[in-house]
Design an enzyme around this catalytic site. Structure first.
Site, PDB file in Angstrom:
ATOM      1  N   SER A  99     -10.480   7.484  -2.967  1.00 20.08           N
ATOM      2  CA  SER A  99     -11.580   8.197  -2.744  1.00 20.08           C
ATOM      3  C   SER A  99     -12.843   7.605  -3.368  1.00 20.08           C
ATOM      4  CB  SER A  99     -11.415   9.725  -3.263  1.00 20.08           C
ATOM      5  OG  SER A  99     -10.347  10.459  -2.418  1.00 20.08           O
ATOM      6  N   GLU A 149      -4.117   2.244  -7.305  1.00 17.56           N
ATOM      7  CA  GLU A 149      -4.465   3.500  -6.247  1.00 17.56           C
ATOM      8  C   GLU A 149      -3.600   4.543  -6.734  1.00 17.56           C
ATOM      9  OE1 GLU A 149      -6.635   1.825  -2.828  1.00 17.56           O
ATOM     10  OE2 GLU A 149      -4.401   1.965  -2.313  1.00 17.56           O
ATOM     11  N   HIS A 184       0.743  -1.345  -0.047  1.00 21.08           N
ATOM     12  CA  HIS A 184      -0.091   0.202  -0.206  1.00 21.08           C
ATOM     13  C   HIS A 184       1.018   1.275   0.008  1.00 21.08           C
ATOM     14  CE1 HIS A 184      -2.913   3.010   1.300  1.00 21.08           C
ATOM     15  NE2 HIS A 184      -3.616   2.165   0.749  1.00 21.08           N
ATOM     16  N   GLY A 209      -7.741   9.284  -0.132  1.00 20.73           N
ATOM     17  CA  GLY A 209      -8.091  10.019   1.245  1.00 20.73           C
ATOM     18  C   GLY A 209      -8.493  11.413   0.831  1.00 20.73           C
TER      19      GLY A 209
HETATM   20  P1  PGA Z   1      -9.546   6.239   0.498  1.00 23.56           P
HETATM   21  O1  PGA Z   1      -8.477   5.127   0.609  1.00 23.56           O
HETATM   22  O2  PGA Z   1     -10.725   5.309   0.177  1.00 23.56           O
HETATM   23  O3  PGA Z   1      -9.704   6.754   1.916  1.00 23.56           O
HETATM   24  O4  PGA Z   1      -9.035   7.311  -0.519  1.00 23.56           O
HETATM   25  C1  PGA Z   1      -8.153   3.943  -0.267  1.00 23.56           C
HETATM   26  C2  PGA Z   1      -7.050   3.129  -0.073  1.00 23.56           C
HETATM   27  O5  PGA Z   1      -6.036   3.815   0.588  1.00 23.56           O
HETATM   28  O6  PGA Z   1      -6.867   2.041  -0.128  1.00 23.56           O
END
Ligand code: PGA
Length: 253
Positions: free
Chosen positions: A217, A170, A98, A176
């Protein structure tokens, strides 16, 4: 039928009490409302809540994942958690690489690679996260960065017919942020990832055993715009997975 994956990454955002409460509420809701058959929910709680949450999820056939793993089988690795231990607790999925671990703990593609191999060896599904930062994107390096993460992270990895592998695209800069990328762009990126996977895995394995999901997000308002795209097999959700009120519209999109 390949199921749509709706994966909750609770990060370090739930207290032990919250984890138990949300897991219990989710099970109740799933049993009451009956989710559509083409969906698989997966919850990735903190390590410390894995056993308790596993017991709760079992009766509703909700999948369980871990947020990380250490690659060693045993030994002097203070703080490490083995894939064998995760498997014994009932985990079927493990998030690997991640961006928050890459950023704060300096995980590199070689570490990711060892973790992926260890997870597969224990017959769980690695969720390999790849994605570019805002600076990399501005510098026109997006594709080079994600393909390097992909090819180095999966170097020497072989997926058997009984195993599955997930790649989570991602974009780091939208995680976030409340603002997801344009689904058309995610779709194009997924197609590029798929093309690259076909260079080192057999076509049948890529189509039957590998999934490419989007994260960053995702919420109840935008989830559908991603999941209607044929190249997007699911979503990895952080903040919008923390409460039933926010997560249910994603499950029931
Ligand atoms: P988020 O995080 O949905 O809060 O953007 C996704 C992630 O980090 O896997």
């Amino acid at each position: 039928m390949k199921k749509v994956l709706l994966i909750a990454n609770w990060k370090m955002d739930q207290s032990p009490e919250q984890s138990i409460r949300v897991a219990r509420d989710l099970v109740k809701k799933v049993k009451k409302e009956k989710i559509k058959r083409d969906r698989q929910i997966v919850i990735c709680p903190s390590f410390t809540e894995i056993q308790a949450v596993a017991k709760i999820l079992l009766s509703a056939k909700i999948g369980l994942g871990a947020q990380d793993v250490f690659w060693g089988e045993y030994g002097a690795y203070t703080g490490g958690i083995t894939a064998a231990a995760l498997q014994s607790y009932g985990c079927q999925y493990v998030i690997v690489g991640h961006s928050e671990r890459r950023q704060y703990l300096h995980e590199d593609n070689q570490m990711v690679n060892q973790k992926v191999k260890s997870v597969l060896k224990h017959n769980m599904t690695p969720i390999v996260c790849i994605g570019e930062t805002f600076e990399e994107r501005q510098a026109g390096q997006k594709e080079a960065v994600i393909l390097k993460q992909l090819t180095e992270g999966l170097a020497g990895v072989w997926v058997h017919e009984k195993q599955t592998l997930l790649i989570a695209y991602e974009p780091v800069w939208v995680i976030g942020s409340g603002q997801a990328v344009d689904p058309d762009e995610a779709e194009r990126t997924h197609a590029t990832i798929k093309r690259t996977l076909l260079e080192f895995l057999p076509a049948k394995i890529v189509s039957d055993n590998v999934g490419i999901i989007y994260g960053g997000s995702v919420n109840g308002m935008n989830v559908r715009s991603f999941l209607i795209k044929p190249t997007i097999d699911g979503v990895l959700v952080g903040s919008a997975s923390l409460t039933i009120d926010k997560f249910w519209p994603i499950i029931d999109y």
